[in-house]
Design a protein around this motif. Structure first.
Motif: not given
Length: 374
Positions: A316-339
């Motif tokens: 199951l794909h949960m894009p908002i949860c994946e986006m938050v995980r990318a920011i808070t756990a994986d260190g992805q820049p917020i701009a890249i994650a939201f874009a």
């Protein structure tokens, strides 16, 4: 026209309730039970805190100066708290539920229901809290009390509505089910429970809402307004519904107090640690500097991992949860994650419509979020 009230038979409340966990929510639920006329025992590890509640009728550590009912009996002996208890409210942090529930299963009388009031998914197993309790304390009803609640407001007597859900016994009438009896046990002039038999639907809401709240907080911190929050809440609700259905729950349950209600509250108030954490991140504060560097528990950071781990296992794909995980756990820049989220292919809102096409302004999306999150 008013609905006709149909009698389901006599519902007997649980007269003696043990609340296991003396934090903010545990103390608030103990207050509700005591005000409803139940014999209420409140177990906690901290003897000093138990003494404070017994002598001053305050829990200053978690609830400030809010007065607590004198009928609450605080204690540090779990066996004493569970002696002759007819129902248990388990209100310790989710990471302790396995060990504490096993102890309750050993000490409580056979058949006594456990209502686990922690929210989340166990990291190692992917189990919701109720399934975890059923595993370590088998042979008894397992339920939950959940909904849009802040502990301080509940303890202070603000009008509050919750969902009480529990596994059902096919041999009992609706009035005799544990969820019905617990709802009766907690009803007061200000505390209004609703009843459900959909444990998966109710619990998924509690597990996911903190993740969505972080996303809403980030947008608010960056200066985005109500349009943005409404979009994330609505699409986040859809992710909650999809996960609930995969786990055997019902979509309409997630639209109730334990799902949508809790989601709206958590995504809209600075009282929410998750929303507040997101706001600070959206303002450009580094992760290790939020809350001025204090060790504040932000449930959504942990849940972003456990929820997406479970979703991935289920395909199951949960894009908002994946986006938050990318920011808070994986260190992805917020701009890249939201874009990445906002520029995803456009698809039909209804799942029954087979439609998808590439975002025609993906580059503009990237520029837009880079301006807000440099």
């Amino acid at each position: 026209m008013d609905k006709k009230i149909t009698s389901l038979g006599t519902t007997h409340p649980f007269d003696r309730i043990a609340v296991i966990g003396g934090g903010a929510w545990g103390t608030a639920l103990a207050s509700v039970a005591a005000r409803a006329g139940r014999e209420t025992r409140l177990w906690m590890r901290d003897a000093e805190l138990a003494s404070e509640i017994a002598t001053t009728h305050r829990n200053s550590r978690y609830l400030g100066k809010i007065g607590l009912p004198h009928a609450i009996r605080p204690m540090t002996d779990m066996a004493a708290a569970l002696k002759d208890a007819e129902a248990v409210l388990l209100v310790t942090p989710s990471v302790t539920i396995r060990a504490v529930a096993a102890e309750i299963g050993r000490l409580a009388a056979p058949g006594v229901p456990i209502f686990v009031c922690a929210k989340g998914i166990e990291a190692e197993t992917g189990l919701l809290m109720s399934a975890l309790v059923e595993e370590v304390a088998p042979g008894r009803p397992v339920g939950t009390v959940t909904g849009p609640t802040f502990a301080a407001e509940t303890a202070a007597g603000h009008p509050t509505a919750v969902t009480v859900a529990c596994t059902t016994d096919p041999g009992l009438s609706a009035s005799e089910q544990a969820a019905t009896r617990m709802a009766m046990s907690l009803t007061t002039g200000s505390f209004r429970p609703y009843v459900s038999d959909d444990m998966a639907g109710v619990e998924v809401g509690g597990a996911v809402k903190n993740v969505i709240a972080i996303a809403c907080g980030i947008l608010a911190g960056a200066g985005f307004g109500d349009n943005s929050r409404a979009a994330i809440i609505t699409r986040g609700l859809d992710e909650m519904k999809e996960l609930a259905v995969r786990l055997g729950g019902r979509r309409e349950t997630v639209a109730g107090l334990g799902g949508l209600g809790d989601l709206i509250l958590t995504c809209s108030s600075r009282q929410s640690r998750n929303f507040s954490y997101g706001m600070q991140r959206g303002q450009g504060i580094p992760d290790d500097k939020v809350f001025e560097g204090r060790p504040v528990v932000v449930e959504g950071r942990h849940a972003a991992i456990t929820v997406t781990d479970l979703a991935r296992r289920l395909g199951l794909h949960m894009p908002i949860c994946e986006m938050v995980r990318a920011i808070t756990a994986d260190g992805q820049p917020i701009a890249i994650a939201f874009a990445g989220y906002w520029a995803a292919p456009i698809h039909a809102e209804a799942r029954t419509a087979d439609l998808a096409f590439e975002h025609p302004a993906a580059e503009a999306v990237t520029r837009h979020f880079e301006e807000k999150f440099p």
